[in-house]
Design a protein around this motif. Structure first.
Motif, mmCIF file in Angstrom:
data_model
loop_
_atom_site.group_PDB
_atom_site.id
_atom_site.type_symbol
_atom_site.label_atom_id
_atom_site.label_comp_id
_atom_site.label_asym_id
_atom_site.label_seq_id
_atom_site.Cartn_x
_atom_site.Cartn_y
_atom_site.Cartn_z
ATOM 1 N N GLN A 146 38.339 4.059 33.041
ATOM 2 C CA GLN A 146 37.318 4.863 33.461
ATOM 3 C C GLN A 146 37.253 6.417 32.996
ATOM 4 N N THR A 147 36.068 6.955 32.448
ATOM 5 C CA THR A 147 35.843 8.094 32.125
ATOM 6 C C THR A 147 36.132 9.141 33.259
ATOM 7 N N CYS A 148 36.991 10.243 33.155
ATOM 8 C CA CYS A 148 37.196 11.097 34.285
ATOM 9 C C CYS A 148 37.185 12.474 33.602
ATOM 10 N N HIS A 149 37.019 13.527 34.589
ATOM 11 C CA HIS A 149 37.561 14.866 34.394
ATOM 12 C C HIS A 149 38.763 15.135 34.346
ATOM 13 N N ALA A 150 39.070 15.989 33.214
ATOM 14 C CA ALA A 150 40.641 16.474 33.402
ATOM 15 C C ALA A 150 41.205 17.299 34.148
ATOM 16 N N GLY A 151 40.401 17.914 34.800
ATOM 17 C CA GLY A 151 40.893 18.962 35.698
ATOM 18 C C GLY A 151 40.968 18.533 37.161
ATOM 19 N N ARG A 183 42.271 5.883 35.527
ATOM 20 C CA ARG A 183 42.206 4.567 34.924
ATOM 21 C C ARG A 183 42.098 5.076 33.452
ATOM 22 N N ASP A 184 42.921 5.644 32.592
ATOM 23 C CA ASP A 184 42.969 6.301 31.613
ATOM 24 C C ASP A 184 43.095 5.231 30.458
ATOM 25 N N ALA A 231 39.437 12.382 30.278
ATOM 26 C CA ALA A 231 40.241 11.310 30.041
ATOM 27 C C ALA A 231 39.453 9.908 29.451
ATOM 28 N N PRO A 232 39.808 9.432 28.311
ATOM 29 C CA PRO A 232 38.882 8.461 27.919
ATOM 30 C C PRO A 232 38.601 7.279 28.791
ATOM 31 N N GLY A 233 37.462 6.780 28.709
ATOM 32 C CA GLY A 233 37.284 5.514 29.311
ATOM 33 C C GLY A 233 37.344 4.145 28.555
ATOM 34 N N GLU A 234 37.477 4.270 27.144
ATOM 35 C CA GLU A 234 37.341 3.243 26.304
ATOM 36 C C GLU A 234 38.374 3.709 25.056
ATOM 37 N N VAL A 235 39.112 2.499 24.496
ATOM 38 C CA VAL A 235 39.729 2.422 23.153
ATOM 39 C C VAL A 235 39.397 1.364 22.478
ATOM 40 N N ARG A 236 38.974 1.599 21.254
ATOM 41 C CA ARG A 236 38.976 0.491 20.517
ATOM 42 C C ARG A 236 40.009 0.440 19.417
ATOM 43 N N MET A 237 40.637 -0.589 19.270
ATOM 44 C CA MET A 237 41.762 -0.544 18.025
ATOM 45 C C MET A 237 41.525 -1.980 17.399
#
Ligand code: ZN
Length: 417
Positions: free
Chosen positions: A228-233, A241-242, A282-288
């Motif tokens: 889940q994308t969320c605010h860093a602060g 859920r980074d 904080a990133p909500g998705e990573v593709r690799m």
């Protein structure tokens, strides 16, 4: 046969030929760089040079519908299919003068040597320039040997387009290399390919020859990790859920999978992107991407199962979910035991230091192996570098490789029926 065993190629003549033909596609301002894209001007020029050189040796030329050139020296037994000595004369856009080229021109040198010695083999010998091995102008790579072996259809290959929208069929027509022969119509009794290693192993171990026993299998995957994308602060660590954190754990697990079977297994994450890609989010998705390699199907299966287990465990460990999508696979190839034995026997007799090895890269021999007994000979290359203008080998390395090629082909010719 014993007289054949004293026969050696001319290293000086081979080196002269390598140097002379490097004029076709030489990149100005580089010491040895080459740009010889399939059926572009320089490739057409070297093809004409090659055909003329083969004709001067009394060989006959057959060109197939994909432009592959098969130059034939007759044998004494008309019932036997030819032994092929093949590789490719095309290069990467910033390639070198040995990758592929050595294998074709060493074949020419083998025929020159046989002619000089007045030796008639039982099998015909064909020196082959397979069209578009590199895949640099037309994808996929190794397309002509692939059609020869039944991996792709002729129509599929001819329809492939380069970046300018020119099809392979149009390029063949334009260059005058759309030949009449159906690619699979002329069978081979065997296929021998001399090639630079394109890796650092032989040089690191100070060995002269690699006896290539096969090609490792490859499996490619896309992996998507979602959190889940969320605010860093404003988001406490416990509530996050980074996706990047989860993907990083997975990346470490992928590395461990590559180290699980030392000397055999390899794993690579070549692409790793976090979304949305902002400093204070904080990133909500990573593709690799994941690339797994192993010489055995069972090994690939084990690695794939380990990867799937890591992905399944990720949700419990991090709260993020991940999906694994297979993209492409190439099964492991085992070369023919008799061809390997001919290459190993010739190498030993010549007194060259050597080891058995697998190829990490694709070659035309991967496909010929499906329809003809096939084997490869590797020679070291400087710092293991290829697909690069810095690619280099020494005259002695070229000479040793071509001598193994000559002796292995003669042994195979004498023993195989
Ligand atoms: Zn090559």
């Amino acid at each position: 046969m014993s007289a054949h065993r004293d026969l050696r190629i001319s290293g000086e003549r081979l080196w002269h030929t390598l140097t002379e033909t490097a004029q076709f596609g030489a990149i100005p301002g580089t010491a040895r760089g080459m740009c010889r894209l399939t059926l572009a001007e320089a490739d057409v020029a070297v093809r004409h040079w090659f055909i003329a050189a083969c004709k001067a040796l009394g060989m006959t030329i057959a060109i197939d519908q994909l432009g592959t050139i098969r130059a034939r020296r007759e044998g004494s037994d008309p019932a036997l299919a030819p032994i092929g000595i093949g590789s490719h004369l095309d290069t990467q856009p910033t390639g070198g003068r040995f990758d592929g080229i050595l294998g074709v021109l060493a074949g020419l040198e083998v025929v020159r040597t046989l002619n000089e010695a007045g030796i008639v083999t039982r099998h015909p010998i064909e020196v082959i320039d397979w069209t578009n091995e590199e895949g640099a102008r037309f994808a996929p790579a190794m397309v002509a040997s692939g059609v020869f072996a039944g991996e792709f259809t002729l129509d599929y290959a001819l329809a492939q387009k380069d970046r300018d929208g020119v099809t392979l069929a149009e390029a063949l027509d334009h260059a005058g290399f759309a030949g009449p022969v159906e690619p699979g119509a002329l069978p081979l009794a065997a296929h021998f390919e001399l090639h630079i290693e394109q890796g650092p192993v032989l040089e690191a171990e100070r060995l002269e020859i690699g006896v290539v026993e096969g090609v490792q299998g490859i499996r490619w995957y896309d992996v998507s990790v979602k959190g889940q994308t969320c605010h860093a602060g404003t988001t406490p660590m416990a509530l996050r859920r980074d996706a990047l954190h989860a993907a990083a754990r997975l990346a470490i697990a992928v590395d461990a999978i590559g180290r699980s079977d030392p000397g055999q297994s390899l794993s690579t994450i070549g692409l790793f992107q976090a979304f949305p890609g902002s400093r204070n989010t904080a990133p909500g998705e990573v593709r690799m991407t994941v690339d797994l390699r192993h010489p055995e199907v069972a090994g690939l299966d084990r690695m794939e199962a380990a990867l799937a287990a890591q992905i399944a465990a990720l949700e419990g460990e991090t709260g993020c979910t991940a999906t694994l999508s297979p993209i492409w696979s190439s099964p492991p190839v085992r070369f023919d035991p008799n061809v390997i034995a001919a290459i190993a026997g010739a190498t030993q007799r010549l007194g060259y230091t050597h080891r058995a090895m697998l190829s990490g890269a694709g070659h035309d021999s991967v496909y010929t192996a499906r329809v003809a007994p096939t084997g490869m000979i590797f020679v070291p290359c400087e710092n293991g570098i290829s697909h690069n203008v810095a690619e280099n080998i020494t005259p002695d390395e070229a000479t040793r490789g071509a001598n193994v090629l000559l002796q292995a082909v003669l042994d195979y010719d004498a023993s195989a029926g």
